[in-house]
Design an enzyme around this catalytic site. Structure first.
Site, PDB file in Angstrom:
ATOM      1  N   ASP A 134     -40.599   3.089 -43.658  1.00 28.30           N
ATOM      2  CA  ASP A 134     -41.776   3.670 -44.315  1.00 28.30           C
ATOM      3  C   ASP A 134     -41.471   5.079 -44.840  1.00 28.30           C
ATOM      4  OD1 ASP A 134     -44.366   3.625 -45.233  1.00 28.30           O
ATOM      5  OD2 ASP A 134     -45.292   4.073 -43.297  1.00 28.30           O
TER       6      ASP A 134
ATOM      7  N   LEU B 169     -23.155  -9.405 -38.079  1.00 26.59           N
ATOM      8  CA  LEU B 169     -24.544  -8.963 -37.894  1.00 26.59           C
ATOM      9  C   LEU B 169     -25.532  -9.925 -38.556  1.00 26.59           C
ATOM     10  CD1 LEU B 169     -26.394  -6.316 -37.125  1.00 26.59           C
ATOM     11  CD2 LEU B 169     -26.335  -5.984 -39.588  1.00 26.59           C
TER      12      LEU B 169
ATOM     13  N   HIS C  48     -38.114   4.459 -53.547  1.00 23.86           N
ATOM     14  CA  HIS C  48     -37.662   3.108 -53.202  1.00 23.86           C
ATOM     15  C   HIS C  48     -36.169   2.946 -53.509  1.00 23.86           C
ATOM     16  CE1 HIS C  48     -41.696   2.025 -52.277  1.00 23.86           C
ATOM     17  NE2 HIS C  48     -42.136   2.021 -53.523  1.00 23.86           N
TER      18      HIS C  48
HETATM   19  C1  IPE Z   1     -45.435  -1.154 -43.806  1.00 23.65           C
HETATM   20  O1  IPE Z   1     -45.579  -0.014 -44.564  1.00 23.65           O
HETATM   21  C2  IPE Z   1     -44.780  -2.213 -44.628  1.00 23.65           C
HETATM   22  C3  IPE Z   1     -43.385  -1.983 -44.970  1.00 23.65           C
HETATM   23  C4  IPE Z   1     -42.638  -0.998 -44.579  1.00 23.65           C
HETATM   24  C5  IPE Z   1     -42.808  -2.994 -45.809  1.00 23.65           C
HETATM   25  P1  IPE Z   1     -46.946   0.321 -45.340  1.00 23.65           P
HETATM   26  O2  IPE Z   1     -46.733   1.628 -45.996  1.00 23.65           O
HETATM   27  O3  IPE Z   1     -47.318  -0.813 -46.199  1.00 23.65           O
HETATM   28  O4  IPE Z   1     -47.978   0.416 -44.137  1.00 23.65           O
HETATM   29  P2  IPE Z   1     -49.383   1.139 -44.028  1.00 23.65           P
HETATM   30  O5  IPE Z   1     -50.175   0.753 -45.224  1.00 23.65           O
HETATM   31  O6  IPE Z   1     -49.107   2.610 -43.997  1.00 23.65           O
HETATM   32  O7  IPE Z   1     -49.966   0.657 -42.741  1.00 23.65           O
HETATM   33  C1  IPE Z   2     -42.100   1.916 -47.579  1.00 23.55           C
HETATM   34  O1  IPE Z   2     -42.429   3.096 -48.214  1.00 23.55           O
HETATM   35  C2  IPE Z   2     -41.630   0.851 -48.530  1.00 23.55           C
HETATM   36  C3  IPE Z   2     -42.588  -0.250 -48.764  1.00 23.55           C
HETATM   37  C4  IPE Z   2     -43.715  -0.446 -48.123  1.00 23.55           C
HETATM   38  C5  IPE Z   2     -42.227  -1.194 -49.802  1.00 23.55           C
HETATM   39  P1  IPE Z   2     -43.875   3.335 -48.818  1.00 23.55           P
HETATM   40  O2  IPE Z   2     -43.865   2.900 -50.229  1.00 23.55           O
HETATM   41  O3  IPE Z   2     -44.924   2.729 -47.970  1.00 23.55           O
HETATM   42  O4  IPE Z   2     -43.968   4.916 -48.746  1.00 23.55           O
HETATM   43  P2  IPE Z   2     -45.223   5.797 -48.372  1.00 23.55           P
HETATM   44  O5  IPE Z   2     -45.737   5.302 -47.053  1.00 23.55           O
HETATM   45  O6  IPE Z   2     -46.222   5.604 -49.468  1.00 23.55           O
HETATM   46  O7  IPE Z   2     -44.702   7.188 -48.294  1.00 23.55           O
HETATM   47 MG    MG Z   3     -46.054   3.391 -46.415  1.00 24.68          MG
END
Ligand code: IPE
Ligand code: IPE
Ligand code: MG
Length: 233
Positions: free
Chosen positions: A19, A130, A36
């Site tokens: 995240d 792995l 990303h």
């Molecule tokens: C969780 O992250 C999903 C992934 C890392 C793929 P999100 O950014 O979607 O989660 P929330 O919305 O903060 O709970």
């Molecule tokens: C995690 O990073 C990647 C995915 C959920 C695809 P986020 O895109 O959720 O990044 P934040 O949480 O908005 O910073």
């Molecule tokens: Mg996120």
């Protein structure tokens, strides 16, 4: 691998909620997709690091069943990055013996992405290194309902926990010993609700693109200090 790492027991299965890509980009006044993109680089280095730490199964949460709520251009950018990862980056991991499994329902993904996923899973299926799970369009509640439905179709009644587990995407694999979440959020976000019954949780404030192999080692060291009681004393 340094000697200090060897003193530690590697968790067999590490799962990561990757995240903070968006926030990483925002900090730099960049569009979210840059986060990303940087996140994919982290994926590659962490897969290699997990392997050298002796971790047997690594699960990466890459796209949740709830992430469809995001703007279409962000979703498209994520599919493109996934394609590039599978086409250009996975070769090196394949040579290292990494075996790929997808957790989640990829039937809603663009056909070219599905094809590439199938190709890479097949090409790596005989590998013995792995086990890399990538959770894509994964939601734990969806996974549990799917297991229930498939069990019903096969006429399984009153399943044991082991039987139930064998209908999950993680079939045949040990439950995660350690779950890492980057970016400080203290929630599971619909990830491995069944499998995480007794998994240890480690949360770091670092954004996923900033997460390094040293951070992974730190998490494993912290895991080694935990007293896993499984309900005992
Ligand atoms: C969780 O992250 C999903 C992934 C890392 C793929 P999100 O950014 O979607 O989660 P929330 O919305 O903060 O709970
Ligand atoms: C995690 O990073 C990647 C995915 C959920 C695809 P986020 O895109 O959720 O990044 P934040 O949480 O908005 O910073
Ligand atoms: Mg996120």
């Amino acid at each position: 691998m340094t000697n200090s790492v060897k003193k530690f027991v590697a968790p067999e299965h590490v799962a990561i909620i990757m995240d903070g890509n968006g926030r990483w980009a925002k900090r730099r006044y960049l569009p979210r997709v840059f986060g990303h993109k940087q996140g994919v680089k982290t994926v590659k280095s962490i897969v290699k690091a997990a392997d050298s730490l002796g971790i047997k199964v690594l699960t990466l949460y890459a796209f949740s069943t709830e992430n469809w709520k995001r703007p279409q251009d962000e979703i498209d950018a994520l599919f493109n990055l996934l394609l590039v990862f599978l086409k250009k980056e996975f070769d090196e991991l394949n040579e290292k013996g990494v075996k790929l499994r997808i957790l989640g329902d990829i039937l809603k993904f663009p056909q070219n992405v599905q094809n590439e996923i199938k190709k890479v899973c097949k090409a790596s299926s005989e590998n013995c290194g792995l086990q890399l799970n990538i959770a894509l369009n994964y939601g734990s509640r969806q996974e549990i309902l799917r297991a229930y439905e498939n069990m019903r179709k096969e006429g399984v009644e009153n399943p044991t926990e082991e039987q139930f587990s064998s209908f999950l995407y993680t079939q045949g694999q040990p439950d995660p010993d350690l779950l890492i979440r980057t970016s400080g959020e203290m929630r599971l976000s619909n990830f491995m609700l069944w499998q995480m019954a007794y998994g240890e949780i480690y949360i770091t404030d670092k954004f996923w693109p900033d997460f390094t192999k040293e951070d992974l080692k730190k998490a494993v060291e912290e895991y080694n200090k935990r007293d896993r009681r499984f309900g005992g004393i």
